[in-house]
Design an enzyme around this catalytic site. Structure first.
Site, PDB file in Angstrom:
ATOM      1  N   GLY A 286      20.309   3.245  20.240  1.00 27.53           N
ATOM      2  CA  GLY A 286      20.645   1.834  20.604  1.00 27.53           C
ATOM      3  C   GLY A 286      20.696   1.072  19.827  1.00 27.53           C
ATOM      4  CG  ASP A 287      20.079  -1.932  16.233  1.00 27.11           C
ATOM      5  OD1 ASP A 287      21.035  -2.146  15.651  1.00 27.11           O
ATOM      6  OD2 ASP A 287      19.394  -2.676  16.609  1.00 27.11           O
ATOM      7  CG  ASP A 288      23.162  -1.145  13.016  1.00 24.68           C
ATOM      8  OD1 ASP A 288      24.058  -1.446  13.724  1.00 24.68           O
ATOM      9  OD2 ASP A 288      22.360  -2.117  12.503  1.00 24.68           O
TER      10      ASP A 288
END
Length: 506
Positions: A286-288
């Site tokens: 959900g992020d990097d």
């Protein structure tokens, strides 16, 4: 999807030779499908190939009384978690058993070290600490379940290079698996699972019900000779793997999975670390997928510990709203000598993103990226000089970062909305940007302006579509290309040993 997966997916992902075959096969398969099938395709690959073969370097445990694995060091002593009263029913709290096991095994640090075997089962636990000259080994059918009660996670001090918690100004919850001031630590297995049960934490974060920063799945601080390998991390409350203020770190063969809308579930975050090797990992986030960091504004500047001498290779990433590899935004201790190669990006926001801002200070320099395949991207190149997001009002707006010597080469992308969004800082341009041998195929409805550039300086050759005018074009016939180091980092030459232990007594 009715078509059987390509036979080449039955090859082991974690070898250089077969990784190229995986990329080729995946590229061919995706080209035959609609773009909406990307996630479905990769899920099939994950189930049929990557996940089942993550322990390919280890011996098959079926009908065997001993287990073999690769590690930086082997251990003389072994104990099973069940010897300390643990119950793997998914309901019994085993925090005490983990703590007692590690405490007991710490006595063997000077006598060949020790390993703790986590057998099949679901082992519910709160936070526990590791010790030096120690291996935590998870059986392929073992699941460490992170408890959802905040009381199971002791509070720890804020990180010196951050000056506050990232979720809230106060302190931090200790990570599920935590270690500090350690030497020679291995967390590995035959693709066993560490499940953070993060949904409750995500909900509290969204509702602003947290007074402290969420726990990570594993955080290792002020340590050296660290290995984290051959495991599956799922549903972390926040970041998954966070080595910080450490050196000589090997991270390999990890599968990291989180819902793509889960907040801040970064895959792997090397932070103020020196000599790091990240390889053969598969991340849905959900992020990097990988976020390279080194501290936040004035706090990171004061600590002054860069992340340097980092190699990332054979990474597969899905992150629709974030980057495959992010440099920053917390980079105030500096980031230099990062090498990334053989990357597969699918349905992600950007391939490599540099995130910084006035107030960060320090530098991002000597970055080298090559051999990247991208499928369905918002951007290929993205640099941001106005990221903002400061820890408090005490930052110095005149602390300007230096972004220099950024090199991209040998990249292919398809179904791209925008080729590049490159925004430096007025009166502090990003310099030394080199892009060569890059082919970008656009989506059905791409952005009208493909290269949005300001306050940057660079050169390009053999790049399609044509870069913006701030790139000096070396011409289509140029054979020089952007540099990539020919030397090897010391961490690349660290060879793992073949270790084993008997299961007959467990």
């Amino acid at each position: 999807m009715n078509r059987d997966p390509s036979p080449s997916f039955n090859l082991c992902l974690h070898s250089s030779a077969c990784y190229t075959v995986l990329l080729t096969s995946l590229s061919s398969l995706i080209q035959r499908e609609d773009n909406t099938k990307v996630i479905e395709i990769v899920s099939v690959i994950a189930v049929l190939g990557l996940l089942s073969l993550r322990g390919a370097e280890c011996q098959n445990l079926k009908n065997m009384e001993s287990m073999g694995y690769q590690a930086i060091n082997c251990r003389k002593h072994t104990a099973s978690l069940t010897e300390f009263g643990a119950v793997g029913d998914g309901q019994t709290i085993n925090t005490r058993a983990f703590k007692e096991a590690v405490d007991h095994l710490s006595q063997f640090a000077s006598d060949g070290g020790a390993q703790l075997f986590v057998p099949p089962g679901k082992w519910l636990t709160g936070s526990f600490n590791l010790t030096s000259h120690f291996t935590l080994y998870l059986h392929k059918d073992a699941v460490i379940l992170g408890h959802q009660d905040e009381k199971e996670y002791p509070l720890v001090a804020v990180l010196p290079s951050y000056g506050r918690g990232r979720d809230a100004p106060g302190g931090r919850f200790s990570s599920l698996i935590f270690g500090t001031n350690l030497t020679d630590i291995v967390v590995t297995g035959d693709n066993g699972t560490i499940d953070g049960q993060g949904a409750l934490w995500w909900d509290k974060y969204r509702k602003e019900q947290l007074n402290y920063t969420r726990p990570y799945l594993i955080e290792i601080m002020y340590s050296e000779e660290v290995q984290i390998s051959n495991l599956t991390f799922v549903n972390s409350p926040s970041w998954n793997v966070h080595p910080i203020y450490s050196k000589n770190v090997i991270i390999q063969g990890l599968t990291v999975l989180a819902p793509v809308d889960s907040p801040n579930t970064d895959g792997i975050n090397p932070d103020s670390c020196t000599n790091v090797r990240i390889e053969d990992c598969y991340v849905v986030s959900g992020d990097d997928c990988i976020a390279v960091k080194s501290g936040w504004d004035q706090y990171g500047i004061a600590v002054g510990m860069p992340t340097q001498h980092l190699i990332i290779r054979r990474l597969t990433c899905i992150s629709p709203d974030s980057a495959v590899i992010a440099l920053g935004s917390e980079m105030s201790g500096g980031i230099k000598d990062v090498r990334a190669e053989d990357i597969l990006a699918i349905n992600s926001e950007a391939a490599v993103r540099i995130k910084t801002s006035p107030g960060r200070g320090a530098y991002v320099k000597d970055i080298y990226v090559r051999r990247v395949i991208m499928k369905t991207m918002k951007y290929v190149f993205w640099m941001t000089g106005s990221y903002g997001s400061h820890p408090d009002e005490g930052f110095d707006p005149n602390a300007l970062p230096v972004i220099d010597s950024i090199n991209y080469r040998d990249m292919v992308a398809e179904n791209v909305n925008m080729s590049a969004k490159l925004e430096g800082i007025p009166k502090d341009p990003f310099t030394g940007i080199c892009i060569s041998n890059v082919s970008i195929a656009l989506s059905v409805k791409p952005k009208k302006v493909q290269w949005n550039c300001s306050d940057i300086e660079g050169i390009s050759s053999n790049v399609i579509p044509q870069p913006c005018s701030l790139f000096a074009d070396k011409g289509p016939g140029s054979t020089t290309g952007c540099p990539f180091p020919t030397d090897r980092l010391p961490i690349e030459d660290v060879e793992l040993k073949t270790c084993s232990f008997s299961l007959s007594s467990h």
